[in-house]
Write an enzyme that holds these catalytic residues in place. Structure first.
Site, mmCIF file in Angstrom:
data_model
loop_
_atom_site.group_PDB
_atom_site.id
_atom_site.type_symbol
_atom_site.label_atom_id
_atom_site.label_comp_id
_atom_site.label_asym_id
_atom_site.label_seq_id
_atom_site.Cartn_x
_atom_site.Cartn_y
_atom_site.Cartn_z
ATOM 1 N N ARG A 40 0.361 -1.312 0.249
ATOM 2 C CA ARG A 40 0.444 0.219 -0.634
ATOM 3 C C ARG A 40 1.058 1.044 -0.020
ATOM 4 N NH1 ARG A 40 -1.965 3.289 3.804
ATOM 5 N NH2 ARG A 40 -4.271 4.029 3.597
ATOM 6 N N SER A 111 -13.023 -2.704 1.862
ATOM 7 C CA SER A 111 -12.895 -1.567 3.483
ATOM 8 C C SER A 111 -14.604 -1.036 3.806
ATOM 9 C CB SER A 111 -12.414 -0.267 3.367
ATOM 10 O OG SER A 111 -10.772 -0.796 3.252
ATOM 11 N N LYS A 140 -2.816 6.760 8.762
ATOM 12 C CA LYS A 140 -3.789 7.026 8.162
ATOM 13 C C LYS A 140 -4.200 8.209 7.854
ATOM 14 C CE LYS A 140 -7.496 5.820 4.512
ATOM 15 N NZ LYS A 140 -8.726 4.441 4.670
HETATM 16 N N1 3NM Z 1 -6.835 1.332 6.208
HETATM 17 P P1 3NM Z 1 -2.577 1.536 11.638
HETATM 18 S S1 3NM Z 1 -6.969 2.249 9.350
HETATM 19 C C1 3NM Z 1 -4.710 1.862 5.833
HETATM 20 O O1 3NM Z 1 -10.153 2.215 8.407
HETATM 21 C C2 3NM Z 1 -6.143 1.826 7.188
HETATM 22 O O2 3NM Z 1 -9.997 1.399 7.125
HETATM 23 C C3 3NM Z 1 -7.619 1.596 7.684
HETATM 24 O O3 3NM Z 1 -3.044 2.104 10.219
HETATM 25 C C4 3NM Z 1 -9.335 2.052 7.430
HETATM 26 O O4 3NM Z 1 -2.438 -0.605 12.183
HETATM 27 C C5 3NM Z 1 -5.524 1.725 8.104
HETATM 28 O O5 3NM Z 1 -0.925 1.674 11.558
HETATM 29 C C6 3NM Z 1 -4.015 2.751 9.164
HETATM 30 O O6 3NM Z 1 -3.705 1.789 13.105
HETATM 31 C C7 3NM Z 1 -4.203 1.248 9.683
#
Ligand code: 3NM
Length: 205
Positions: A40, A111, A140
């Protein structure tokens, strides 16, 4: 291995998430036991074009050598160029209907963050869903507000057989809550890329 099992420890990463060499980070994560990987490149500092492709090739090869499913985030062309095992899209990306038409045999992930998104999602075209953000995340920048493990519990009740992964703010401390709520797996970025000890982090997830 079933998809539900393959999603148990699902590592997501792009160069923008790494303080260290992404290739080394992926190698360590695989030897520590991740079960799937998503490439990603997105957000501030993400690679594009040729450099994105070149890093993708290296990461793809490592996954292939270890039989770890390699999934590309929202990039049709890259899926083809890297012969990825699957593609993950968000609600604002290309529709899963079109993605499924293009890739009848690949893993397709979507998602889904809330009821509204669920209602507009044709799940018959999807192999798994990413549910989140479970917890607040700074990884994010445009992440929605945290929905908590209740969202997993709700989805699991509605769809007993659908592969579901939790995402967003998941770490070694809270991963077990996400699994207990009914998720097949946890998808994480910083819990691995920022881990002082990747082996320990992956084992605990
Ligand atoms: N998608 P971390 S949150 C890529 O809610 C991504 O759909 C999300 O990163 C969603 O594991 C997210 O460091 C970031 O929190 C996840």
């Amino acid at each position: 291995m079933s998809l539900r099992k393959q999603l148990r420890k699902y590592f997501i990463m792009g160069s923008q998430n790494c303080d260290r060499d992404p290739v080394e980070t992926l190698r360590e994560a695989i030897s520590a036991g991740i079960t799937a990987f998503q490439y990603r490149e997105k957000g501030d500092g993400a690679l594009t074009g040729k450099t994105k492709l070149e890093l993708g090739k290296m990461l793809r090869e490592i996954c292939a050598a270890h039989q770890v499913p390699f999934i590309v985030n929202d990039d049709i062309e890259l899926v083809e160029q890297l012969q990825a095992d699957g593609i993950h899209v968000g609600q604002e990306d290309l529709s899963v209907r079109e993605v499924r038409q293009m890739f009848p045999d690949k893993i397709v992930g979507l998602s889904v963050s809330n009821i509204h998104e669920l209602k507009q999602s044709p799940l018959s075209f999807v192999d798994y869903i990413g549910a989140g953000p479970m917890y607040d995340t700074s990884t994010k920048s445009d992440a929605k507000s945290a929905v908590g493990v209740q969202w997993i519990q709700f989805l699991r009740m509605q769809f007993p057989d659908l592969p579901i992964v939790g995402i967003g703010g998941i770490n070694t401390q809270n991963a077990s809550l996400v699994i207990q709520a009914g998720a097949d797996g946890v998808s994480v970025i910083s819990a691995i890329t920022k881990a002082p000890n990747i082996k320990y982090a992956v084992t605990k997830l």
